[in-house]
Design an enzyme around this catalytic site. Structure first.
Site, PDB file in Angstrom:
ATOM      1  N   HIS A  26       6.698   6.057   6.144  1.00  0.00           N
ATOM      2  CA  HIS A  26       5.086   6.079   6.827  1.00  0.00           C
ATOM      3  C   HIS A  26       4.532   6.569   5.375  1.00  0.00           C
ATOM      4  CE1 HIS A  26       1.180   8.383   7.683  1.00  0.00           C
ATOM      5  NE2 HIS A  26       0.904   7.527   8.438  1.00  0.00           N
ATOM      6  N   ARG A  27       3.105   5.897   4.249  1.00  0.00           N
ATOM      7  CA  ARG A  27       2.872   5.011   3.503  1.00  0.00           C
ATOM      8  C   ARG A  27       4.063   5.651   2.348  1.00  0.00           C
ATOM      9  NH1 ARG A  27      -2.041   9.054   5.289  1.00  0.00           N
ATOM     10  NH2 ARG A  27      -2.158   7.930   7.041  1.00  0.00           N
ATOM     11  N   GLU A  53       6.246   1.218   5.714  1.00  0.00           N
ATOM     12  CA  GLU A  53       4.689   1.257   6.221  1.00  0.00           C
ATOM     13  C   GLU A  53       3.303   1.922   4.848  1.00  0.00           C
ATOM     14  OE1 GLU A  53       0.858   2.436   7.703  1.00  0.00           O
ATOM     15  OE2 GLU A  53       1.883   3.972   6.332  1.00  0.00           O
ATOM     16  N   ASP A  55      -1.058   1.475   3.116  1.00  0.00           N
ATOM     17  CA  ASP A  55      -2.056   0.554   3.668  1.00  0.00           C
ATOM     18  C   ASP A  55      -2.779   0.251   2.366  1.00  0.00           C
ATOM     19  OD1 ASP A  55      -2.402   3.376   6.124  1.00  0.00           O
ATOM     20  OD2 ASP A  55      -1.710   3.996   4.244  1.00  0.00           O
ATOM     21  N   HIS A  68      -5.087   4.905   1.402  1.00  0.00           N
ATOM     22  CA  HIS A  68      -5.223   5.324   2.841  1.00  0.00           C
ATOM     23  C   HIS A  68      -6.105   5.085   2.889  1.00  0.00           C
ATOM     24  CE1 HIS A  68      -5.936   7.810   6.604  1.00  0.00           C
ATOM     25  NE2 HIS A  68      -4.932   6.680   6.992  1.00  0.00           N
ATOM     26  N   GLU A 128      -0.563  -2.255   6.525  1.00  0.00           N
ATOM     27  CA  GLU A 128      -1.843  -1.784   7.320  1.00  0.00           C
ATOM     28  C   GLU A 128      -3.273  -1.999   6.740  1.00  0.00           C
ATOM     29  OE1 GLU A 128      -4.510   1.802   9.663  1.00  0.00           O
ATOM     30  OE2 GLU A 128      -1.747   2.398   9.524  1.00  0.00           O
ATOM     31  N   LYS A 130      -7.141  -1.677   6.379  1.00  0.00           N
ATOM     32  CA  LYS A 130      -7.921  -0.894   6.590  1.00  0.00           C
ATOM     33  C   LYS A 130      -9.516  -1.494   5.846  1.00  0.00           C
ATOM     34  CE  LYS A 130      -5.366   2.952   7.817  1.00  0.00           C
ATOM     35  NZ  LYS A 130      -5.922   3.921   8.745  1.00  0.00           N
ATOM     36  N   ASP A 250       7.466  10.391   7.742  1.00  0.00           N
ATOM     37  CA  ASP A 250       6.823  10.879   6.089  1.00  0.00           C
ATOM     38  C   ASP A 250       8.718  11.413   5.727  1.00  0.00           C
ATOM     39  OD1 ASP A 250       4.529  10.363   6.433  1.00  0.00           O
ATOM     40  OD2 ASP A 250       4.395  12.604   7.394  1.00  0.00           O
TER      41      ASP A 250
END
Length: 267
Positions: A26-27, A53, A55, A68, A128, A130, A250
């Site tokens: 995640h990120r 992943e 953003d 993000h 993702e 944004k 994470d």
């Protein structure tokens, strides 16, 4: 990507989704390095993650950058809205010292730079989308065009997702062959209609609002469910037992040991 097991979901159709691991960083490995930075992506690879992943949103000059928040304040030493700042200015900001002095000098990468690194690392990626209000269509179109231009045709899977349905629709119009994921906190009563209308492949849901009844219903329909953000191995194990296809974490290295092996057809 279409035709390789990443077709849009249809009721009861179990998609193989080759190349999608059980655990997605995640990120990046964002518990070990500043989120959405090249350092976090390298750290994810070092920890054995197969997918990251990140953003993406537009800077003032239309360049997609990896961050993000809609503002620069939390994760850089800058101030103000990302959309009101040129990408060249953003590139000068420190995006690491807030996390740990060891990462001082880490930058906000452009999406192109992030994709270049991830492709070289051999990692799949979930981008993702944004967008500030009113920028959904432009963001979806610009990001989709960039991904189609720079991502290797023979590279690992790349998946676009968003809470903003207009962004997903724009991405679909621009590059229909890129797989899409519908991103929501809760499935909601219209999840089926939305996935079919946007020709989505996956459904991404928040862990805090999931219940067993929802998971059972989605499993009956063979919906590929991806759950965010799961950092507790015991919780991850329960989700996998209920048929969740993958989780975002994470700490991917902490979740990987409890992830069941993928069926051969899914590898």
């Amino acid at each position: 990507m279409r035709g390789r097991g990443w077709e849009p979901w249809e009721p009861g159709l179990k998609l193989p989704l080759p190349g999608l691991p059980r655990v997605i960083a995640h990120r990046g490995a964002s518990a070990a390095a500043p989120e959405n930075t090249l350092a976090a992506f390298r750290s994810a690879a070092e920890r054995g993650a197969g997918m990251v992943e990140l953003d993406a949103r537009l800077a003032r000059d239309g360049v997609p950058v990896v961050i993000h928040d809609s503002t620069l304040d939390r994760t850089t030493d800058g101030r103000g809205r990302v959309l009101a700042t040129d990408s060249g200015r953003i590139a000068l900001l420190d995006a690491g010292a807030w996390f740990d002095p060891r990462f001082r000098g880490e930058r906000v990468p452009t999406l192109e730079a992030a994709l270049d690194l991830l492709a070289r690392l051999g990692l799949a990626v979930n981008v993702e989308l944004k967008a500030d209000a009113g920028e959904e269509r432009r963001t979806g179109a610009e990001v989709a065009r960039l991904v189609a231009r720079v991502w290797p045709a023979d590279g690992p899977p790349v998946l676009l997702s968003s809470f903003a349905e207009e962004a997903l629709a724009a991405a679909r119009r621009e590059v229909p062959e890129l797989p899409r994921g519908l991103l929501r906190e809760r499935a909601g009563p219209d999840w089926r209609e939305a996935m079919e209308r946007l020709a989505c492949t996956t459904l991404h849901l928040g862990r805090e609002h999931l219940d067993e009844a929802t998971l059972r219903a989605l499993r009956r329909e063979a919906v590929p469910v991806l759950v965010y953000t799961v950092n507790d191995p015991a919780e991850a194990r329960r989700l996998f037992e209920h048929g969740v296809r993958a989780v975002f974490s994470d700490v991917p290295e902490a979740i990987a040991p409890v992830a069941p092996p993928l069926p051969h057809a899914w590898s």
